[in-house]
Design a protein around this motif. Sequence first.
Motif, PDB file in Angstrom:
ATOM      1  N   LYS A 192       0.831  -1.203   0.000  1.00 29.47           N
ATOM      2  CA  LYS A 192       0.000   0.000   0.000  1.00 29.47           C
ATOM      3  C   LYS A 192       0.869   1.258   0.000  1.00 29.47           C
ATOM      4  O   LYS A 192       0.593   2.213  -0.734  1.00 29.47           O
ATOM      5  CB  LYS A 192      -0.924  -0.020   1.221  1.00 29.47           C
ATOM      6  N   ASN A 193       1.926   1.258   0.804  1.00 30.09           N
ATOM      7  CA  ASN A 193       2.807   2.426   0.883  1.00 30.09           C
ATOM      8  C   ASN A 193       3.581   2.637  -0.411  1.00 30.09           C
ATOM      9  O   ASN A 193       3.792   3.781  -0.849  1.00 30.09           O
ATOM     10  CB  ASN A 193       3.768   2.289   2.067  1.00 30.09           C
ATOM     11  N   GLU A 194       4.032   1.551  -1.035  1.00 33.02           N
ATOM     12  CA  GLU A 194       4.743   1.665  -2.316  1.00 33.02           C
ATOM     13  C   GLU A 194       3.835   2.247  -3.384  1.00 33.02           C
ATOM     14  O   GLU A 194       4.258   3.102  -4.187  1.00 33.02           O
ATOM     15  CB  GLU A 194       5.253   0.291  -2.742  1.00 33.02           C
ATOM     16  N   ILE A 195       2.597   1.798  -3.403  1.00 33.84           N
ATOM     17  CA  ILE A 195       1.640   2.303  -4.392  1.00 33.84           C
ATOM     18  C   ILE A 195       1.351   3.782  -4.146  1.00 33.84           C
ATOM     19  O   ILE A 195       1.280   4.582  -5.088  1.00 33.84           O
ATOM     20  CB  ILE A 195       0.347   1.466  -4.350  1.00 33.84           C
ATOM     21  N   LEU A 196       1.197   4.152  -2.897  1.00 36.99           N
ATOM     22  CA  LEU A 196       0.936   5.554  -2.568  1.00 36.99           C
ATOM     23  C   LEU A 196       2.106   6.432  -2.992  1.00 36.99           C
ATOM     24  O   LEU A 196       1.916   7.514  -3.568  1.00 36.99           O
ATOM     25  CB  LEU A 196       0.684   5.692  -1.065  1.00 36.99           C
ATOM     26  N   THR A 197       3.327   5.978  -2.744  1.00 30.32           N
ATOM     27  CA  THR A 197       4.519   6.758  -3.079  1.00 30.32           C
ATOM     28  C   THR A 197       4.653   6.968  -4.589  1.00 30.32           C
ATOM     29  O   THR A 197       4.959   8.082  -5.050  1.00 30.32           O
ATOM     30  CB  THR A 197       5.783   6.057  -2.539  1.00 30.32           C
ATOM     31  N   LYS A 198       4.403   5.926  -5.368  1.00 28.55           N
ATOM     32  CA  LYS A 198       4.644   5.999  -6.809  1.00 28.55           C
ATOM     33  C   LYS A 198       3.454   6.527  -7.609  1.00 28.55           C
ATOM     34  O   LYS A 198       3.637   7.059  -8.709  1.00 28.55           O
ATOM     35  CB  LYS A 198       5.033   4.616  -7.332  1.00 28.55           C
ATOM     36  N   THR A 199       2.236   6.372  -7.095  1.00 33.11           N
ATOM     37  CA  THR A 199       1.061   6.752  -7.895  1.00 33.11           C
ATOM     38  C   THR A 199       0.189   7.808  -7.228  1.00 33.11           C
ATOM     39  O   THR A 199      -0.729   8.326  -7.861  1.00 33.11           O
ATOM     40  CB  THR A 199       0.172   5.528  -8.167  1.00 33.11           C
ATOM     41  N   GLN A 200       0.456   8.107  -5.963  1.00 31.11           N
ATOM     42  CA  GLN A 200      -0.385   9.013  -5.181  1.00 31.11           C
ATOM     43  C   GLN A 200      -1.809   8.472  -5.033  1.00 31.11           C
ATOM     44  O   GLN A 200      -2.758   9.236  -4.798  1.00 31.11           O
ATOM     45  CB  GLN A 200      -0.437  10.416  -5.810  1.00 31.11           C
ATOM     46  N   CYS A 201      -1.944   7.168  -5.184  1.00 30.15           N
ATOM     47  CA  CYS A 201      -3.239   6.514  -5.004  1.00 30.15           C
ATOM     48  C   CYS A 201      -3.248   5.743  -3.685  1.00 30.15           C
ATOM     49  O   CYS A 201      -2.222   5.212  -3.254  1.00 30.15           O
ATOM     50  CB  CYS A 201      -3.532   5.544  -6.154  1.00 30.15           C
ATOM     51  N   THR A 202      -4.430   5.671  -3.073  1.00 28.31           N
ATOM     52  CA  THR A 202      -4.597   4.960  -1.807  1.00 28.31           C
ATOM     53  C   THR A 202      -5.416   3.694  -2.035  1.00 28.31           C
ATOM     54  O   THR A 202      -6.493   3.744  -2.635  1.00 28.31           O
ATOM     55  CB  THR A 202      -5.308   5.842  -0.771  1.00 28.31           C
ATOM     56  N   VAL A 203      -4.890   2.578  -1.550  1.00 23.09           N
ATOM     57  CA  VAL A 203      -5.625   1.309  -1.633  1.00 23.09           C
ATOM     58  C   VAL A 203      -6.597   1.250  -0.460  1.00 23.09           C
ATOM     59  O   VAL A 203      -6.188   1.157   0.697  1.00 23.09           O
ATOM     60  CB  VAL A 203      -4.670   0.111  -1.601  1.00 23.09           C
ATOM     61  N   GLY A 204      -7.893   1.325  -0.773  1.00 25.48           N
ATOM     62  CA  GLY A 204      -8.911   1.275   0.272  1.00 25.48           C
ATOM     63  C   GLY A 204      -9.297  -0.148   0.636  1.00 25.48           C
ATOM     64  O   GLY A 204      -9.442  -0.477   1.811  1.00 25.48           O
ATOM     65  N   ILE A 205      -9.460  -0.996  -0.380  1.00 26.69           N
ATOM     66  CA  ILE A 205      -9.783  -2.410  -0.178  1.00 26.69           C
ATOM     67  C   ILE A 205      -8.824  -3.228  -1.027  1.00 26.69           C
ATOM     68  O   ILE A 205      -8.690  -2.989  -2.231  1.00 26.69           O
ATOM     69  CB  ILE A 205     -11.233  -2.746  -0.597  1.00 26.69           C
ATOM     70  N   ASN A 206      -8.187  -4.200  -0.405  1.00 26.84           N
ATOM     71  CA  ASN A 206      -7.160  -4.984  -1.084  1.00 26.84           C
ATOM     72  C   ASN A 206      -7.615  -6.428  -1.242  1.00 26.84           C
ATOM     73  O   ASN A 206      -7.482  -7.251  -0.338  1.00 26.84           O
ATOM     74  CB  ASN A 206      -5.846  -4.925  -0.304  1.00 26.84           C
TER      75      ASN A 206
END
Length: 414
Positions: free
Chosen positions: A35-49
Motif C-alpha cells: 500500500k505504501n509503495e503504491i501511494l509513493t509511486k502513484t499518489q493513489c490509496t488502496v482502500g480495499i485490497n
Amino acid sequence: MEESRPVKIRVQDLILIFGKNKGHALEMLKKGNSKNEILTKTQCTVGINCANFDIIEGEFFVIMGLSGSGKSTLLRCLNRLIEPTAGSVYVNGDNITRKSHRELLDVRRTEMSMVFQKFGLLPHRTVLDNVAFGLELRGEKKDIREAKAQQAIETVGLHGFSHQSPAQLSGGMQQRVGLARALTNDPEVLLMDEAFSALDPLIKTEMQDELLGLQSKLKKTVVFVTHDLDEAIKLGDRIAIMKDGIIEQIGTAEEILTNPATPYVEAFVKKVDRKTIITAGTLMHEKPTVVRFGKDGPEGTLRKMRTTGLDVLPVVDDQQVFMGFVWVNDAVQSAKREEKTVQHILLTEVPAITTDVTVEEMLPLISATRSPIAVIDKQSRRLLGIVSQNSLVIEATRFNEQDINTLKEYANNN
C-alpha cells in the motif's frame, strides 16, 4: 451457524483504489506492491485490497477494525455507494457491480437498506414521515406507506412517538427512527455503519440488545461495521477484522480469540476477557472413556480407570445419554462388596452443560462440585465430551486474579 443456508452476499477479489492513477495502482497491486509503495509511486490509496468472503443468509456479520482500516469503505462497496475499482459483489447470486444505475437503485430500495452513524433524519418531518420516506421515494400510496411505517415504529419500540419531530427525541430514540426507516422497506439485507458509536454507553448497550432482539425475530442478513471489539463480539455470528484495507481474519469470536491468524489479530484481541468468549465446545475432551451402565460393573470400571489413569469417569446408557459420574474410591468399595453394577455408586447430582456455555459460566459449577463437567447435546442429552478442572485451570492462567483465586479455592477444597 447452519452451513445449509444459502449465501446471501458473495464478495470476490474486491479492490478499491482512491486516486487519479487507478490503472497504474491496480497493476502495482496485482504485482504484489505494498500500500505504501503504491501511494509513493502513484499518489493513489488502496482502500480495499482483494477482499474475498461470503455472508450467509440470516447471518449477523460484523466488519471491524481501527480508523482507516477500510471497514466502512468495504460496507459501502456492498451496495455500490462507493464504486469498486475491480472485483464483484453478488447479492442472491446476482452481480450488482454490473447493474445499471436504475437497476442499482431498485436493489437499494427493495433488497438492501442502510443505517448510518449520523442518523440522517429530516428535521422538518415527523417520525412517521421520516420512517415512511423510503416508501415515498418508491411511489407507494400514502395510506400504505404510513401503515408500514407505523408497524416499523412499533417494532423498534417507539410507540406513541409517531408525530414527534426528531428534535424532540434523544439520540437513542433518533437511532431507533433510523433503524425503523431501514426496516420499513422490508429489506433482505441490513447494512449498518457505526450505527451506535455516537450513543452514550448505556443507550448503546440498550440499542445492541434491541437489535439482537429484532434479529432473533426478523432473521435479516445484517452487515454491521464497528471499531469496538466488545460490540463485535456481542453482536456478530462472525467477525471480519481489517487492517490497511486487508481482511486479516474472518471467524467467530471464539475462533479468532483461540486461533488468531496474524500477529495483528493476536495483538488486537489480546485484552479481550477470554472467559466470556471461550466455551465448553472448545475446552471439552471429545469422546472420553465412559462407563456403560448395565454393562460395566465396578471391576470393569476400575480396569478402564487404570488404563486411562483417571480417577473419575462419566457413565452413559446404551444410547450414550449421560447419567452421572463414578469415582475410583467408590468403585473400589463397590468391587469389595462384589456388586455387579455401578448403580449404587453413580453420582447423578453433577453439572451437565451444552457446548455454548462459557468459561465464566462454568467457574461457579466447578467451585461447587468435585466432578468434571459433562457436555451434552441439548435435545438428546447424549454425552459429547468432558471439561476437566485441569483444562479450566490452564485457561484460568489468562484470567484475572479473582478468577484464579476461585479455582485455587476449588483445588484446596478438593
